[in-house]
Design a protein around this motif. Sequence first.
Motif, PDB file in Angstrom:
ATOM      1  N   MET A   1       3.072   1.851 -63.542  1.00 60.28           N
ATOM      2  CA  MET A   1       3.561   2.665 -64.625  1.00 60.28           C
ATOM      3  C   MET A   1       4.150   1.784 -65.743  1.00 60.28           C
ATOM      4  O   MET A   1       3.928   2.041 -66.919  1.00 60.28           O
ATOM      5  CB  MET A   1       4.604   3.646 -64.084  1.00 60.28           C
ATOM      6  CG  MET A   1       5.061   4.620 -65.115  1.00 60.28           C
ATOM      7  SD  MET A   1       3.702   5.591 -65.742  1.00 60.28           S
ATOM      8  CE  MET A   1       4.376   7.181 -65.677  1.00 60.28           C
ATOM      9  N   TYR A   2       4.871   0.733 -65.333  1.00 62.73           N
ATOM     10  CA  TYR A   2       5.467  -0.182 -66.303  1.00 62.73           C
ATOM     11  C   TYR A   2       4.390  -0.826 -67.164  1.00 62.73           C
ATOM     12  O   TYR A   2       4.524  -0.941 -68.381  1.00 62.73           O
ATOM     13  CB  TYR A   2       6.297  -1.242 -65.573  1.00 62.73           C
ATOM     14  CG  TYR A   2       6.827  -2.336 -66.474  1.00 62.73           C
ATOM     15  CD1 TYR A   2       7.951  -2.116 -67.261  1.00 62.73           C
ATOM     16  CD2 TYR A   2       6.208  -3.577 -66.529  1.00 62.73           C
ATOM     17  CE1 TYR A   2       8.445  -3.105 -68.097  1.00 62.73           C
ATOM     18  CE2 TYR A   2       6.686  -4.570 -67.359  1.00 62.73           C
ATOM     19  CZ  TYR A   2       7.806  -4.332 -68.137  1.00 62.73           C
ATOM     20  OH  TYR A   2       8.278  -5.312 -68.963  1.00 62.73           O
ATOM     21  N   GLN A   3       3.292  -1.248 -66.531  1.00 58.43           N
ATOM     22  CA  GLN A   3       2.201  -1.890 -67.264  1.00 58.43           C
ATOM     23  C   GLN A   3       1.554  -0.929 -68.253  1.00 58.43           C
ATOM     24  O   GLN A   3       1.201  -1.320 -69.363  1.00 58.43           O
ATOM     25  CB  GLN A   3       1.158  -2.446 -66.299  1.00 58.43           C
ATOM     26  CG  GLN A   3       1.636  -3.679 -65.557  1.00 58.43           C
ATOM     27  CD  GLN A   3       0.626  -4.169 -64.533  1.00 58.43           C
ATOM     28  OE1 GLN A   3      -0.150  -3.393 -64.002  1.00 58.43           O
ATOM     29  NE2 GLN A   3       0.662  -5.466 -64.255  1.00 58.43           N
ATOM     30  N   LYS A   4       1.406   0.327 -67.856  1.00 54.06           N
ATOM     31  CA  LYS A   4       0.819   1.324 -68.755  1.00 54.06           C
ATOM     32  C   LYS A   4       1.711   1.548 -69.975  1.00 54.06           C
ATOM     33  O   LYS A   4       1.231   1.630 -71.100  1.00 54.06           O
ATOM     34  CB  LYS A   4       0.610   2.659 -68.033  1.00 54.06           C
ATOM     35  CG  LYS A   4      -0.619   2.729 -67.212  1.00 54.06           C
ATOM     36  CD  LYS A   4      -0.784   4.135 -66.650  1.00 54.06           C
ATOM     37  CE  LYS A   4      -2.121   4.269 -65.959  1.00 54.06           C
ATOM     38  NZ  LYS A   4      -2.326   5.620 -65.435  1.00 54.06           N
ATOM     39  N   ILE A   5       2.994   1.643 -69.743  1.00 55.88           N
ATOM     40  CA  ILE A   5       3.951   1.846 -70.837  1.00 55.88           C
ATOM     41  C   ILE A   5       3.923   0.638 -71.768  1.00 55.88           C
ATOM     42  O   ILE A   5       3.891   0.776 -72.991  1.00 55.88           O
ATOM     43  CB  ILE A   5       5.376   2.094 -70.290  1.00 55.88           C
ATOM     44  CG1 ILE A   5       5.436   3.445 -69.583  1.00 55.88           C
ATOM     45  CG2 ILE A   5       6.412   2.018 -71.406  1.00 55.88           C
ATOM     46  CD1 ILE A   5       6.716   3.677 -68.809  1.00 55.88           C
ATOM     47  N   ASN A   6       3.926  -0.556 -71.187  1.00 51.69           N
ATOM     48  CA  ASN A   6       3.919  -1.786 -71.993  1.00 51.69           C
ATOM     49  C   ASN A   6       2.625  -1.915 -72.793  1.00 51.69           C
ATOM     50  O   ASN A   6       2.653  -2.336 -73.947  1.00 51.69           O
ATOM     51  CB  ASN A   6       4.131  -3.001 -71.098  1.00 51.69           C
ATOM     52  CG  ASN A   6       5.282  -3.848 -71.573  1.00 51.69           C
ATOM     53  OD1 ASN A   6       6.197  -3.375 -72.232  1.00 51.69           O
ATOM     54  ND2 ASN A   6       5.230  -5.118 -71.236  1.00 51.69           N
ATOM     55  N   GLN A   7       1.487  -1.569 -72.189  1.00 54.03           N
ATOM     56  CA  GLN A   7       0.212  -1.653 -72.898  1.00 54.03           C
ATOM     57  C   GLN A   7       0.167  -0.654 -74.051  1.00 54.03           C
ATOM     58  O   GLN A   7      -0.310  -0.966 -75.137  1.00 54.03           O
ATOM     59  CB  GLN A   7      -0.965  -1.409 -71.947  1.00 54.03           C
ATOM     60  CG  GLN A   7      -2.319  -1.595 -72.609  1.00 54.03           C
ATOM     61  CD  GLN A   7      -2.488  -2.979 -73.213  1.00 54.03           C
ATOM     62  OE1 GLN A   7      -2.300  -3.986 -72.546  1.00 54.03           O
ATOM     63  NE2 GLN A   7      -2.836  -3.035 -74.488  1.00 54.03           N
TER      64      GLN A   7
END
Length: 164
Positions: A1-7
Motif C-alpha cells: 500500500m505504501y508503494q502505491k501511495i508513493n507511486q
Amino acid sequence: MYQKINQSLANEVLAEVCEMDLYKFETLIVDLFAKMGYGKLQYESHVTRKPGDDGIDGIVTADKLGFDSIYTQAKSYNDTSVGRLDIQKFVGALAVQGAQKGIFITRSIYTKEAIAFVERNLNYKIVLIDGNRLADLMIEYELGVLTQYIYQVKQIDRDYFSEE
C-alpha cells in the motif's frame, strides 16, 4: 500500500514539474541540490538569461565549503527524450570548463543511446536524472511535498524486561 501511495505521489509531483516554466524548473533544481546537502549554485545562466553560458546551466559546489564543483544542465523537455547528442554537447561544455563532473536533469527520459554514451565515457562522471528519478528525489528530500501521516512501528524493549 505504501508503494502505491508513493507511486501515485511521484506521478502527481512529476505532472506538476512538467507544468513549470523553464525558470521555475531550474529554480527547483537549485532547491533540490540544497536539500540534498550540496553547496549553493554559483551561477545560473539560463535562469538569469546570461549570454555565453557555454552550455552550462550552473555550478553546484559538491559540499558546503566549496571544495569541488559539479556542473549542471537542465532540459525542460516534456515530450521529447534527451538523446546522445544532448549529452555529447554537455560533455563538450564540461571540457571547455576543464571539468569532469556533471549532472544532467530532465523532466522526460533519456534514450538508450544517451545512457550507453554516459556508461561508456570513463573520462567524465555524468549523473543522469530523468523525470521519474527527479520526482523520487523530491519526495525523498521533501521538496514540494508535505508529510501527512507518520506511522510508528513498535517493538519490545528487551533491556527493560531483562533481569540485570
